[in-house]
Design an enzyme around this catalytic site. Structure first.
Site, PDB file in Angstrom:
ATOM      1  N   TYR A   1      -2.598  -0.488   9.862  1.00 24.03           N
ATOM      2  CA  TYR A   1      -2.760  -0.755   8.672  1.00 24.03           C
ATOM      3  C   TYR A   1      -1.403  -0.831   7.811  1.00 24.03           C
ATOM      4  O   TYR A   1      -0.906  -1.476   7.169  1.00 24.03           O
ATOM      5  CB  TYR A   1      -3.662  -0.091   7.880  1.00 24.03           C
ATOM      6  CG  TYR A   1      -3.878  -0.592   6.409  1.00 24.03           C
ATOM      7  CD1 TYR A   1      -4.257  -1.694   5.851  1.00 24.03           C
ATOM      8  CD2 TYR A   1      -3.582   0.503   5.405  1.00 24.03           C
ATOM      9  CE1 TYR A   1      -4.313  -2.098   4.530  1.00 24.03           C
ATOM     10  CE2 TYR A   1      -3.670   0.311   4.069  1.00 24.03           C
ATOM     11  CZ  TYR A   1      -3.953  -1.249   3.664  1.00 24.03           C
ATOM     12  OH  TYR A   1      -4.273  -1.359   2.416  1.00 24.03           O
TER      13      TYR A   1
ATOM     14  N   SER B   1       0.964  -1.089   0.214  1.00 23.72           N
ATOM     15  CA  SER B   1       0.078  -0.125  -0.085  1.00 23.72           C
ATOM     16  C   SER B   1       0.939   1.407  -0.155  1.00 23.72           C
ATOM     17  O   SER B   1       2.044   1.192   0.483  1.00 23.72           O
ATOM     18  CB  SER B   1      -0.879   0.156   1.299  1.00 23.72           C
ATOM     19  OG  SER B   1      -1.600   1.167   1.443  1.00 23.72           O
TER      20      SER B   1
END
Length: 334
Positions: free
Chosen positions: A152, A127
């Site tokens: 995350y 990501s």
């Protein structure tokens, strides 16, 4: 060739599976159909895939290694596109355990089974959030990513480290893909384009974080999937010429790579909202708010290594992409 696509009921996974099926591949889809967002949308994506020759679906969670093992025993899997994960930056603050289970333990299960099955290439979703508090623009894979600002992001950085270890120890070819703000038809309801469209149509105010000064490298789904497939077809090999003194964390002696996939053209949030308003023919009621915990003010992808190695080139403008999404949204939700 048989491919395993995890997160096959998800946004990117379902699109990737269709592209592979279009070119005659056999696709095994895996998803746990969790309720992080509307399961009916996931089921609708799966329904489209289920009607196609060459597609098989298994419902299972990444945390359930015995179930995953059975899937590998049933299918001669040659390549893996591992997209299943617990998504969302803000939700990781509310429910950190979900991220440890799916993104750390689940990732280790999947890459370990890939190693045992001697798959040809293990491609996985990282990501753009790994860049965290970096301020140098554009973000480059050669930059340090040691300061994540959300759990995350930390789990995605951990995935990259585990992948390198498996590439180094076992010769498993791995490639991590740092996605930059994906949008388009069949997208996720928790993402800004979906949220804004629904609320503007309903006449509800939209939350505009960072007072609309966010800049995001919005990347259309077709461009993202083109990049994913190009990478999957370009299996990394050991690089004997790698210079450890170069400090480049995206390369290695091992068959390991990390790439950015983005549009390479960041757009300010207010411009993004104005484009939605234009295609809807409606004006949004805006609730301006400060930057949220875990968010970063800007993302901007340096995609030159991906261009160089695969010929990737994003082609979809924000205006075209948002227009396509609005057309799909109006049809899907009647």
């Amino acid at each position: 060739m048989t491919w395993l696509v995890t997160g096959a009921a998800g946004f990117i996974g379902s699109h990737a599976a269709h592209v592979l099926l279009d070119r005659g591949e056999t696709v095994v889809g895996l998803d746990n159909l969790n309720d992080y967002y509307d399961v009916r949308l996931k089921e609708a994506r799966l329904e489209r895939l289920a009607s196609r020759d060459g597609f098989t679906f298994h419902k299972a969670s990444l945390e359930d290694k015995p179930a995953l093992t059975k899937i590998f025993e049933q299918h001669n899997i040659k390549k893996i596109i591992h997209l299943a994960a617990q998504a969302g930056v803000r939700y990781s603050i509310e429910n950190p355990d979900a991220y440890i289970q799916a993104n750390i333990i689940g990732f280790q299960h999947m890459i370990d089974l890939a190693k045992e099955a001697k798959v040809e290439h293990f491609v996985y979703a990282s990501s753009s959030s790994v860049y965290g508090s970096n301020e140098k623009m554009p973000f480059a894979t050669a930059d340090s990513v040691d300061h994540p600002v959300s759990l995350y992001a930390a789990t995605k950085k951990a995935n990259e480290l585990v992948a390198h270890t498996y590439s180094h120890l076992y010769g498993l070819p791995t490639t991590g893909l740092r996605f930059f703000t994906v949008y388009g038809p069949w997208g996720r309801p928790d993402m800004s384009l979906f949220l804004f469209t629904r609320k503007i149509i309903a006449g509800e105010p939209i939350d505009v974080f960072n007072h609309g000064k966010h800049r995001r490298d919005f990347t259309y789904i077709d461009d993202i999937v083109d990049g994913v497939i190009r990478v999957a077809d370009n299996t990394p090999t050991p690089n004997p010429d790698y210079d450890p003194l170069s400090g480049d964390p995206a390369a290695s002696h091992a068959p390991y790579r990390v790439y950015n996939i983005g549009n390479n053209k960041p757009v300010e949030l207010m411009t993004f909202i104005e484009t939605i308003e234009k295609h809807l023919g409606l004006e949004a009621k805006k609730n301006f708010l400060p930057l949220q915990p875990g968010d970063v003010p800007a993302t901007y992808a340096d995609i030159e290594p991906l261009r160089r190695d695969t010929g990737f080139e994003p082609r979809t403008s924000i205006d075209e992409g948002i227009g396509n999404f609005i057309d799909w949204y109006r049809t899907f939700y009647n």
